[in-house]
Design a protein around this motif. Structure first.
Motif, PDB file in Angstrom:
ATOM      1  N   ALA A  94       7.384  20.120  61.818  1.00  0.00           N
ATOM      2  CA  ALA A  94       8.418  21.160  61.846  1.00  0.00           C
ATOM      3  C   ALA A  94       9.630  20.710  62.665  1.00  0.00           C
ATOM      4  CB  ALA A  94       7.839  22.456  62.420  1.00  0.00           C
ATOM      5  N   VAL A  95       9.382  20.031  63.784  1.00  0.00           N
ATOM      6  CA  VAL A  95      10.492  19.548  64.617  1.00  0.00           C
ATOM      7  C   VAL A  95      11.275  18.460  63.883  1.00  0.00           C
ATOM      8  CG1 VAL A  95      11.047  18.379  66.791  1.00  0.00           C
ATOM      9  CG2 VAL A  95       9.381  20.228  66.777  1.00  0.00           C
ATOM     10  N   LEU A  96      10.563  17.566  63.202  1.00  0.00           N
ATOM     11  CA  LEU A  96      11.255  16.542  62.405  1.00  0.00           C
ATOM     12  C   LEU A  96      12.084  17.190  61.290  1.00  0.00           C
ATOM     13  CD1 LEU A  96       8.454  13.843  62.204  1.00  0.00           C
ATOM     14  CD2 LEU A  96      10.782  13.432  63.042  1.00  0.00           C
ATOM     15  N   ALA A  97      11.525  18.204  60.637  1.00  0.00           N
ATOM     16  CA  ALA A  97      12.267  18.903  59.579  1.00  0.00           C
ATOM     17  C   ALA A  97      13.495  19.601  60.157  1.00  0.00           C
ATOM     18  CB  ALA A  97      11.358  19.910  58.870  1.00  0.00           C
ATOM     19  N   GLY A  98      13.325  20.255  61.296  1.00  0.00           N
ATOM     20  CA  GLY A  98      14.466  20.894  61.946  1.00  0.00           C
ATOM     21  C   GLY A  98      15.518  19.874  62.363  1.00  0.00           C
ATOM     22  N   GLY A  99      15.059  18.730  62.843  1.00  0.00           N
ATOM     23  CA  GLY A  99      15.983  17.663  63.196  1.00  0.00           C
ATOM     24  C   GLY A  99      16.764  17.172  61.993  1.00  0.00           C
ATOM     25  N   LEU A 100      16.081  17.044  60.872  1.00  0.00           N
ATOM     26  CA  LEU A 100      16.758  16.609  59.652  1.00  0.00           C
ATOM     27  C   LEU A 100      17.807  17.628  59.222  1.00  0.00           C
ATOM     28  CD1 LEU A 100      17.116  14.628  57.324  1.00  0.00           C
ATOM     29  CD2 LEU A 100      15.232  15.802  56.140  1.00  0.00           C
ATOM     30  N   VAL A 101      17.476  18.899  59.325  1.00  0.00           N
ATOM     31  CA  VAL A 101      18.454  19.940  58.989  1.00  0.00           C
ATOM     32  C   VAL A 101      19.690  19.786  59.881  1.00  0.00           C
ATOM     33  CG1 VAL A 101      18.916  22.436  59.061  1.00  0.00           C
ATOM     34  CG2 VAL A 101      16.792  21.579  58.037  1.00  0.00           C
TER      35      VAL A 101
END
Length: 178
Positions: A94-101
């Motif tokens: 989730a943190v990686l996905a948020g970072g990508l966003v």
């Protein structure tokens, strides 16, 4: 694992853990020092969007190696710690996905800055894969042949063993239902 092998691995685990934690400090300090040079504040947001997941995963990895010295060759990862790493495994995605966003929303106009930000985020993904999916860390001369074997990372092996171990007699004696 023999006691001799265990004694040989402990310093290696200290080195791995210390190296991961030192890299967290170095990456954070370098980012903190270079961000004032960015002309656009959105570039700073993009950089930290990429960097925060990496720092989080490296911190977890460093802590794992240092803590694992206690049970390497002689025991199992404590169940409470294993439960934490099971949570990290999900939260990190989730943190990686948020970072990508964040990287995409604040993508830098400069090609060089954009490449740096994407590279940092991808490094975070590789660290996640290396800790939670498949082992990627091998010496350069054997890297390809070893990676193609698809070995489970040591952390994943420890997580599996922590679930499989029977309760110890001591815990059972105290009435634990572990």
């Amino acid at each position: 694992m023999s006691s001799q092998h265990h004694q040989k691995m402990r310093p290696r685990y200290v080195s791995l853990g210390s190296g991961e934690l030192l890299s967290v400090v170095v990456f954070a300090v370098v980012a903190w020092r270079v961000t004032p040079r960015f002309a656009d504040p959105t570039d700073v947001r993009a950089l930290w969007s990429a960097l925060v997941p990496l720092l989080l995963i490296l911190t977890q990895g460093g802590a794992y190696w240092l803590l694992a010295r206690r049970w390497i060759g002689t025991g199992h990862m404590p169940r409470g710690l294993a439960a934490s790493y099971h949570v990290f495994r999900v939260v990190d995605v989730a943190v990686l996905a948020g970072g990508l966003v964040g990287v995409l929303v604040w993508f830098p106009d400069s090609l060089a800055t954009g490449a740096l930000v994407v590279g940092i985020w991808l490094f975070g993904v590789l660290e996640y894969v290396n800790y939670f999916v498949v082992r990627l860390s091998y010496p350069p001369r054997t890297w390809f042949s070893q990676v193609t074997r698809g070995r489970s990372p040591r952390l994943v092996q420890d997580l599996r063993r922590s679930r499989q171990r029977p309760p110890t007699a001591h815990h059972h004696h105290r009435g634990s239902t572990e």
